[in-house]
Design a protein around this motif. Structure first.
Motif, PDB file in Angstrom:
ATOM      1  N   PHE A  84     -15.150   8.148  12.715  1.00  0.00           N
ATOM      2  CA  PHE A  84     -16.356   7.751  11.996  1.00  0.00           C
ATOM      3  C   PHE A  84     -17.600   7.715  12.874  1.00  0.00           C
ATOM      4  O   PHE A  84     -18.702   7.916  12.398  1.00  0.00           O
ATOM      5  CB  PHE A  84     -16.174   6.378  11.347  1.00  0.00           C
ATOM      6  CG  PHE A  84     -15.288   6.398  10.139  1.00  0.00           C
ATOM      7  CD1 PHE A  84     -15.405   7.371   9.175  1.00  0.00           C
ATOM      8  CD2 PHE A  84     -14.327   5.429   9.973  1.00  0.00           C
ATOM      9  CE1 PHE A  84     -14.593   7.393   8.066  1.00  0.00           C
ATOM     10  CE2 PHE A  84     -13.511   5.423   8.858  1.00  0.00           C
ATOM     11  CZ  PHE A  84     -13.645   6.411   7.911  1.00  0.00           C
ATOM     12  N   GLN A  85     -17.419   7.428  14.161  1.00  0.00           N
ATOM     13  CA  GLN A  85     -18.574   7.318  15.036  1.00  0.00           C
ATOM     14  C   GLN A  85     -18.260   7.878  16.422  1.00  0.00           C
ATOM     15  O   GLN A  85     -17.883   7.151  17.333  1.00  0.00           O
ATOM     16  CB  GLN A  85     -19.009   5.863  15.154  1.00  0.00           C
ATOM     17  CG  GLN A  85     -20.324   5.703  15.847  1.00  0.00           C
ATOM     18  CD  GLN A  85     -20.815   4.272  15.728  1.00  0.00           C
ATOM     19  OE1 GLN A  85     -20.071   3.374  15.379  1.00  0.00           O
ATOM     20  NE2 GLN A  85     -22.077   4.080  16.020  1.00  0.00           N
ATOM     21  N   PRO A  86     -18.411   9.194  16.592  1.00  0.00           N
ATOM     22  CA  PRO A  86     -18.196   9.787  17.915  1.00  0.00           C
ATOM     23  C   PRO A  86     -19.233   9.266  18.911  1.00  0.00           C
ATOM     24  O   PRO A  86     -20.365   8.974  18.548  1.00  0.00           O
ATOM     25  CB  PRO A  86     -18.382  11.283  17.682  1.00  0.00           C
ATOM     26  CG  PRO A  86     -18.317  11.488  16.215  1.00  0.00           C
ATOM     27  CD  PRO A  86     -18.712  10.192  15.584  1.00  0.00           C
ATOM     28  N   ASP A  87     -18.829   9.139  20.172  1.00  0.00           N
ATOM     29  CA  ASP A  87     -19.744   8.675  21.214  1.00  0.00           C
ATOM     30  C   ASP A  87     -20.786   9.739  21.505  1.00  0.00           C
ATOM     31  O   ASP A  87     -20.515  10.936  21.465  1.00  0.00           O
ATOM     32  CB  ASP A  87     -18.988   8.370  22.505  1.00  0.00           C
ATOM     33  CG  ASP A  87     -18.317   7.021  22.481  1.00  0.00           C
ATOM     34  OD1 ASP A  87     -18.636   6.216  21.585  1.00  0.00           O
ATOM     35  OD2 ASP A  87     -17.462   6.771  23.341  1.00  0.00           O
ATOM     36  N   LYS A  88     -21.969   9.274  21.833  1.00  0.00           N
ATOM     37  CA  LYS A  88     -23.044  10.185  22.234  1.00  0.00           C
ATOM     38  C   LYS A  88     -22.997  10.332  23.744  1.00  0.00           C
ATOM     39  O   LYS A  88     -22.563   9.444  24.462  1.00  0.00           O
ATOM     40  CB  LYS A  88     -24.378   9.623  21.790  1.00  0.00           C
ATOM     41  CG  LYS A  88     -24.468   9.526  20.284  1.00  0.00           C
ATOM     42  CD  LYS A  88     -25.817   9.002  19.878  1.00  0.00           C
ATOM     43  CE  LYS A  88     -25.860   8.624  18.479  1.00  0.00           C
ATOM     44  NZ  LYS A  88     -25.986   9.088  17.387  1.00  0.00           N
ATOM     45  N   GLY A  89     -23.415  11.474  24.235  1.00  0.00           N
ATOM     46  CA  GLY A  89     -23.489  11.689  25.665  1.00  0.00           C
ATOM     47  C   GLY A  89     -22.230  12.308  26.259  1.00  0.00           C
ATOM     48  O   GLY A  89     -22.215  12.684  27.404  1.00  0.00           O
TER      49      GLY A  89
END
Length: 87
Positions: A36-41
């Motif tokens: 649902f919420q992949p990490d950014k960066g």
């Protein structure tokens, strides 16, 4: 009885799918986030395959659970109709 078992298994599959959806994915010590919420960066190519396969699991568990719950409701409705028709 059958409708209760189907409903319980369907609910269990939905819960398992939700757990897999929010549980974070890790590759070689790096966190990729969850479905649902992949990490950014993080380099997306590292995580794409793992997140995609996790997404497929979540979809399969969710669809299977929903199908079993719908089947449980249908079995209960058919059983109730047959009971009323016999009365």
């Amino acid at each position: 009885m059958l409708s209760k078992v189907l409903g319980a298994v369907g609910l269990l599959l939905l819960v398992v799918g939700a757990v897999f959806a929010v549980r974070p994915v890790h590759i070689g010590g790096d966190g990729c986030g969850s479905v649902f919420q992949p990490d950014k960066g993080i380099t997306p190519m590292q995580c794409d395959a793992r997140l995609s396969s996790r997404g497929n699991l979540v979809t399969g568990f969710g669809a299977g659970g929903a199908a079993l719950i719908v089947t449980a409701v249908a079995v209960a409705a058919i059983r109730d109709r047959r009971t009323v028709a016999r009365s």
